[in-house]
Design an enzyme around this catalytic site. Structure first.
Site, PDB file in Angstrom:
ATOM      1  N   LYS A  99     -30.308  11.959  -7.894  1.00  0.00           N
ATOM      2  CA  LYS A  99     -29.939  12.967  -8.895  1.00  0.00           C
ATOM      3  C   LYS A  99     -28.417  13.163  -8.903  1.00  0.00           C
ATOM      4  O   LYS A  99     -27.711  12.689  -7.993  1.00  0.00           O
ATOM      5  CB  LYS A  99     -30.640  14.286  -8.570  1.00  0.00           C
ATOM      6  CG  LYS A  99     -30.269  14.878  -7.216  1.00  0.00           C
ATOM      7  CD  LYS A  99     -31.225  15.997  -6.811  1.00  0.00           C
ATOM      8  CE  LYS A  99     -30.846  16.587  -5.463  1.00  0.00           C
ATOM      9  NZ  LYS A  99     -31.878  17.498  -4.950  1.00  0.00           N
TER      10      LYS A  99
ATOM     11  N   ARG B 254     -38.039  28.573  -4.831  1.00  0.00           N
ATOM     12  CA  ARG B 254     -37.219  27.973  -5.875  1.00  0.00           C
ATOM     13  C   ARG B 254     -38.206  27.413  -6.896  1.00  0.00           C
ATOM     14  O   ARG B 254     -38.676  28.142  -7.747  1.00  0.00           O
ATOM     15  CB  ARG B 254     -36.287  26.920  -5.255  1.00  0.00           C
ATOM     16  CG  ARG B 254     -35.060  26.643  -6.064  1.00  0.00           C
ATOM     17  CD  ARG B 254     -34.079  25.721  -5.355  1.00  0.00           C
ATOM     18  NE  ARG B 254     -34.634  24.409  -5.086  1.00  0.00           N
ATOM     19  CZ  ARG B 254     -33.925  23.373  -4.630  1.00  0.00           C
ATOM     20  NH1 ARG B 254     -32.636  23.517  -4.361  1.00  0.00           N
ATOM     21  NH2 ARG B 254     -34.489  22.212  -4.414  1.00  0.00           N
TER      22      ARG B 254
ATOM     23  N   TYR C 182       2.926  26.012  -5.156  1.00  0.00           N
ATOM     24  CA  TYR C 182       2.683  27.313  -5.810  1.00  0.00           C
ATOM     25  C   TYR C 182       2.558  28.432  -4.788  1.00  0.00           C
ATOM     26  O   TYR C 182       1.901  28.269  -3.752  1.00  0.00           O
ATOM     27  CB  TYR C 182       1.393  27.261  -6.626  1.00  0.00           C
ATOM     28  CG  TYR C 182       1.511  26.524  -7.940  1.00  0.00           C
ATOM     29  CD1 TYR C 182       2.394  26.960  -8.937  1.00  0.00           C
ATOM     30  CD2 TYR C 182       0.731  25.408  -8.192  1.00  0.00           C
ATOM     31  CE1 TYR C 182       2.488  26.291 -10.140  1.00  0.00           C
ATOM     32  CE2 TYR C 182       0.813  24.733  -9.404  1.00  0.00           C
ATOM     33  CZ  TYR C 182       1.699  25.181 -10.372  1.00  0.00           C
ATOM     34  OH  TYR C 182       1.792  24.522 -11.563  1.00  0.00           O
TER      35      TYR C 182
ATOM     36  N   MET D  14      -3.416  21.238  -9.576  1.00  0.00           N
ATOM     37  CA  MET D  14      -4.433  20.565 -10.386  1.00  0.00           C
ATOM     38  C   MET D  14      -4.361  19.038 -10.235  1.00  0.00           C
ATOM     39  O   MET D  14      -5.368  18.354 -10.095  1.00  0.00           O
ATOM     40  CB  MET D  14      -4.235  20.949 -11.853  1.00  0.00           C
ATOM     41  CG  MET D  14      -5.305  20.400 -12.775  1.00  0.00           C
ATOM     42  SD  MET D  14      -4.954  20.796 -14.499  1.00  0.00           S
ATOM     43  CE  MET D  14      -5.185  22.574 -14.492  1.00  0.00           C
TER      44      MET D  14
HETATM   45  C1  LIG Z   1     -32.183  17.234  -3.623  1.00  0.00           C
HETATM   46  C2  LIG Z   1     -33.565  17.169  -3.128  1.00  0.00           C
HETATM   47  C3  LIG Z   1     -33.901  16.289  -2.095  1.00  0.00           C
HETATM   48  C4  LIG Z   1     -32.852  15.509  -1.320  1.00  0.00           C
HETATM   49  O1  LIG Z   1     -32.187  16.414  -0.473  1.00  0.00           O
HETATM   50  P1  LIG Z   1     -31.034  15.935   0.541  1.00  0.00           P
HETATM   51  O2  LIG Z   1     -30.745  17.134   1.353  1.00  0.00           O
HETATM   52  O3  LIG Z   1     -29.878  15.531  -0.316  1.00  0.00           O
HETATM   53  O4  LIG Z   1     -31.578  14.798   1.305  1.00  0.00           O
HETATM   54  C5  LIG Z   1     -35.230  16.167  -1.743  1.00  0.00           C
HETATM   55  N1  LIG Z   1     -36.186  16.912  -2.374  1.00  0.00           N
HETATM   56  C6  LIG Z   1     -35.889  17.788  -3.347  1.00  0.00           C
HETATM   57  C7  LIG Z   1     -36.963  18.596  -3.963  1.00  0.00           C
HETATM   58  C8  LIG Z   1     -34.572  17.966  -3.747  1.00  0.00           C
HETATM   59  O5  LIG Z   1     -34.275  18.867  -4.696  1.00  0.00           O
END
Ligand SMILES: *Cc1c(COP(=O)(O)O)cnc(C)c1O
Length: 368
Positions: free
Chosen positions: A38, A136, A259, A312
């Site tokens: 992802k 979640r 800065y 930046m």
């Molecule tokens: C992002 C995610 C993972 C992978 O998690 P990592 O900590 O990056 O290995 C696995 N399962 C779900 C549901 C996730 O959202």
């Protein structure tokens, strides 16, 4: 963008990515090792990562969004692809068209997928997400007890839950989640099960039992970040970032840099000005101020501390002790001396955020 002008050179080692997948896979050989790709494969590029991982042997991929599933499908025609963020209203057809499977985590999503499968006659597999303590995504345990025994109008190809605290091995929550998951697994006993992220893959046992189940879902560890602090990492760095030196200047003791004049020099200092900044994903929190050091770059093997605030597009580093550093040289921001987790630590964040923030205007190349 050509190498000639970019302020940063990002080199992505796909051989190291493949090696990390093999290392993680071998920790629990009885459990399949999937790959989470992802967020543009944690910043390194979905298509390139998916192709390399498929070549190494990965057959199951997880993404967050349908657009990411499309990129994985284009990279691999036979990959099994799950969409973690589930089913947006009306998205069934788009997912089915690319043979991506939603991870269904609510009654509404299950109903919508069921109706779609019924209407189209397709045998569209999907995963069921149950919540074992993260609040979640996923069906709550009561909802799962109510819905799953009735049978589903489609083929549940995976039953999964997600660990909230596995990166802190002393915490009791992981074992509580494992036990809750084992209990809920009885509702779909024929369905392959999955619980572990990277942390659960790297530390695969709790006091109560194994976290591997049928399939593991590591993400960040594939890309060389070690999510469990204080343990030796078996992972290879995947990302290297070098910054271009665009000016070298001498500054007197007592002068301030950048800065806000946040850092006042305590001795005559040679500064190298680097052609990248927070717009490239080097977080402002990695700058220094009086009494509070920031991140460190490397010129060859010589450490070059960041000096003053990060701008930046520019960062000043101290190259007084680094031998000859001149305009046009390249300085390591991430690489053999500075891992993703070390830079994250100096910026008050985690490796995940460093990886997924890597800038868009670097000259990118893939090796290995
Ligand atoms: C992002 C995610 C993972 C992978 O998690 P990592 O900590 O990056 O290995 C696995 N399962 C779900 C549901 C996730 O959202």
């Amino acid at each position: 963008m050509t190498d000639d002008y970019a302020g940063g050179r990002l080199t992505i080692d796909l051989g190291a990515l493949q090696s990390n997948w093999r290392t993680l896979s071998a920790i629990s050989p009885a459990s399949e090792c999937a790959a989470v790709v992802k967020a543009n494969a944690y910043g390194i590029g979905t298509a390139q990562a998916a192709r390399a991982l498929a070549e190494a042997g990965a057959t199951t991929f997880f993404v967050a969004h349908p657009s990411e599933a499309k990129a994985v499908r284009e990279a691999s025609s036979d990959a099994v692809i799950y969409v973690l963020n589930g089913l947006a209203p009306g998205a069934c057809g788009a997912l089915a068209a690319i043979r991506a499977r939603p991870v269904l985590g609510s009654r509404e999503e299950i109903d919508e997928w069921t109706a779609f499968v019924k209407a189209t006659g397709a045998d569209e597999a999907a995963a069921i997400h149950i919540d074992t303590g993260m609040l979640r995504l996923g069906l709550g345990p009561d909802e799962a007890q109510e819905l799953l025994p009735r049978g589903l109008g489609f083929r549940p190809s995976l039953l999964m839950s997600h660990l909230a605290c596995a990166d802190e091995p002393e915490r009791p929550e992981t074992e509580a989640q494992r036990a809750a998951f084992v209990e809920l697994q009885r509702l779909l006993p024929e369905t392959p099960a999955s619980l572990s992220n990277s942390a659960g893959t790297l530390l695969p046992k709790t006091s109560g039992g194994d976290l591997g189940f049928d399939l593991r879902r590591p993400g960040v560890s594939l890309y060389g970040s070690m999510p469990v602090a204080g343990r030796p990492s078996p992972l290879k760095p995947v990302v290297r970032l070098d910054a271009r030196v665009i000016q070298v200047r001498e500054a007197p003791s007592g002068a301030t840099v950048g800065y806000g004049g946040a850092e006042r020099l305590k001795r005559p200092t040679r500064l190298a000005i680097l052609s990248l900044g927070y717009a490239d994903g080097v977080f402002r929190a990695g700058g220094s101020e009086d009494g509070a050091p920031g991140a460190t770059a490397f010129a060859g093997d010589a450490p070059c501390p960041f000096v003053g605030r990060i701008s930046m597009d520019l960062i000043a580093v101290d190259v007084t002790g680094a031998g000859e550093v001149k305009r046009g040289d390249w300085v390591e921001i991430l690489g053999d001396h500075v891992g993703v987790d070390a830079l994250a630590g100096a910026c008050g964040t985690i490796g995940y955020e460093v990886l997924t923030s890597l800038g868009r205007r670097f000259a990118r190349s893939y090796v290995g």
